[in-house]
Enzyme design. Structure first.
Site, PDB file in Angstrom:
ATOM      1  N   ASP A  98       0.785  -1.234   0.000  1.00 13.77           N
ATOM      2  CA  ASP A  98       0.000   0.000   0.000  1.00 13.77           C
ATOM      3  C   ASP A  98       0.814   1.279   0.000  1.00 13.77           C
ATOM      4  O   ASP A  98       0.303   2.347   0.304  1.00 13.77           O
ATOM      5  CB  ASP A  98      -0.929   0.008   1.213  1.00 13.77           C
ATOM      6  N   GLU A 120      -0.168  -9.092  -1.393  1.00 16.12           N
ATOM      7  CA  GLU A 120      -0.856  -8.625  -0.200  1.00 16.12           C
ATOM      8  C   GLU A 120      -2.021  -7.715  -0.589  1.00 16.12           C
ATOM      9  O   GLU A 120      -2.199  -6.618  -0.057  1.00 16.12           O
ATOM     10  CB  GLU A 120       0.087  -7.925   0.781  1.00 16.12           C
ATOM     11  N   GLU A 134      -2.352   5.135   2.797  1.00 21.52           N
ATOM     12  CA  GLU A 134      -2.268   3.729   2.417  1.00 21.52           C
ATOM     13  C   GLU A 134      -3.622   3.104   2.058  1.00 21.52           C
ATOM     14  O   GLU A 134      -3.705   2.267   1.151  1.00 21.52           O
ATOM     15  CB  GLU A 134      -1.599   2.915   3.531  1.00 21.52           C
ATOM     16  N   HIS A 219       5.907   4.341  13.909  1.00 22.18           N
ATOM     17  CA  HIS A 219       6.375   5.388  12.992  1.00 22.18           C
ATOM     18  C   HIS A 219       5.316   5.791  11.975  1.00 22.18           C
ATOM     19  O   HIS A 219       5.583   6.606  11.099  1.00 22.18           O
ATOM     20  CB  HIS A 219       7.620   4.909  12.228  1.00 22.18           C
ATOM     21  N   ARG A 221       2.454   7.526   9.837  1.00 23.13           N
ATOM     22  CA  ARG A 221       2.181   8.949   9.624  1.00 23.13           C
ATOM     23  C   ARG A 221       1.112   9.474  10.581  1.00 23.13           C
ATOM     24  O   ARG A 221       1.228  10.533  11.171  1.00 23.13           O
ATOM     25  CB  ARG A 221       1.748   9.169   8.172  1.00 23.13           C
ATOM     26  N   HIS A 252      12.708   4.731  14.396  1.00 22.38           N
ATOM     27  CA  HIS A 252      12.707   4.972  12.959  1.00 22.38           C
ATOM     28  C   HIS A 252      13.594   6.159  12.601  1.00 22.38           C
ATOM     29  O   HIS A 252      13.794   7.067  13.399  1.00 22.38           O
ATOM     30  CB  HIS A 252      11.271   5.226  12.492  1.00 22.38           C
TER      31      HIS A 252
END
Length: 398
Positions: A98, A120, A134, A219, A221, A252
């Site tokens: 994604d 996936e 995503e 991590h 968004r 991250h």
């Protein structure tokens, strides 16, 4: 070999590399001639993953970003990937999951009438902006792909509800299970060869006996800034109240993630600070070492949810929605969000009710049996045989 007699695998993020590695090796074993295009993200994290899984990119995207907007990034990627596809003309393109790079690769391939396989496929949170971008990325890839490689029956059902033709959907399992098995076979997975155990985690093995290890990653968004500070605050509270708790948090590379995590956790009292390991991002062998020894995982990462389930480690999911409801339904994980007190309460419950944690460890893994890559190779072998005349008539074993 010409590129036009190949299957181009587009990947760039760490989770993409991990999950596409079994597909790469299965295609190679089936003589389907995979080639890797690295789409440019986080080279310092990507290069060790390519090396670990033995699949160095044949092609690489160079992006000269002038601003941070998604529209700017997307326009750069579709243009650059389009040029690579024009030059190489592969027989098919595979994308994973994604990311925006996956969507732009699928779009560029569609523009040139190159068939796309979506690994996936079918994950849905059913919330347009969570995760962002995503959720829409994977929906849009679903309108572009010729082959939809769904990891679970739920993912297949999602695609069918959206009008995707049943004959194009193949329920193959999740390649993350394959990757966990593959990692166990790699020489680099040997404990003495894991550099993080000699560097960032050198003190950890001696501290483990008699203590509980909690692995934390965050991590996404949508969790940046306030939610991430809440997660870090919960970790701080738990370290202060639980002297038997050890925490490893691979932080991250995103500067906003680093600043937020360190702002909350850098000033712990000495005794608690001794039990906290804020590290660089981990190599895959180190991550597997930690997952096998962890009492609990706190994460907003989809890939780590799946990897933890594969090794039967309980997971608390640090998100408000999930596109992996199978994990929750199987009892292997819980959705707890990012509220500080809610996280603390959930961890306390598992600490004080060992039977609950045991039930999570004993849950059946909903993500498959470790043969997803072989099933994908079988589908492509059948569909692309006219373009690959050297292929054996015998099927690929699954």
């Amino acid at each position: 070999m010409t590129l036009s007699s190949s299957i181009l695998l587009c990947m760039g993020t760490r989770p993409e590399i991990i999950k596409m590695a079994p597909v790469y090796h299965a295609l190679k074993a089936a003589n389907l001639r995979p080639l890797v295009l690295h789409t440019g993200q986080h080279r310092e994290m990507a290069n060790p993953m390519y090396e670990f899984f033995g699949m160095q990119p044949a092609l690489s995207l160079e992006l000269e970003r002038r601003r941070e907007s998604l529209s700017h990034l997307s326009s750069l990627m579709v243009d650059k990937i389009g040029k690579i596809l024009e030059d190489s003309a592969p027989s098919a393109v595979l994308v994973h999951g994604d990311t925006s790079s996956a969507l732009m690769a699928a779009l560029a391939a569609f523009y040139q009438q190159i068939p796309v396989g979506h690994v996936e496929a079918g994950l849905r949170s059913h919330c347009a902006y969570d995760p962002f971008p995503e959720e829409k990325n994977r929906e849009l890839i679903g309108r572009l792909a010729s082959w939809h490689f769904a990891p679970t029956a739920q993912a297949r059902a999602n695609l069918l509800r959206e009008g995707i033709a049943a004959e194009t959907i193949h329920t193959v399992g999740n390649t993350i299970v394959d990757a966990v098995h593959l990692a166990g076979q790699m020489d680099g997975a040997k404990e003495a060869a894991i550099p993080e155990l000699q560097r960032d985690l050198a003190r950890l093995p001696a501290l483990l006996p008699g203590r509980r290890l909690m692995l934390v990653t965050s991590h996404r968004r949508e969790n940046l800034d306030g939610p991430l500070a809440n997660i870090a605050g919960a970790v701080r509270d738990l370290l202060l109240e639980s002297p038997d708790l050890l925490v490893v948090w691979p932080v991250h590379a995103n500067p906003r993630v680093k600043e937020t995590v360190h702002a909350v956790l850098d000033e712990l009292p000495a005794e608690a600070a001794e039990r906290l390991f804020l590290t660089q991002p981990m190599g895959y062998a180190a991550l597997m070492w930690l997952l096998h020894r962890a009492w609990l995982v706190l994460t907003d990462s989809g890939g780590i949810q799946e990897e933890a389930a594969a090794v039967h480690t309980p997971i608390l999911v640090l998100r408000e929605t999930t596109e992996r409801p199978e994990l929750i339904e199987a009892g292997a994980g819980r959705l707890v969000g990012t509220d500080r007190q809610t996280i603390v309460t959930a961890v306390r419950e598992l600490a004080t009710r060992p039977e609950t944690a045991a039930a999570m460890r004993n849950a059946i893994n909903p993500f498959g049996d470790g043969h997803a890559g072989q099933r994908i190779a079988q589908v492509l072998s059948t569909n692309l045989a006219p373009q690959f005349p050297w292929l054996s008539a015998s099927p690929v074993s699954a």
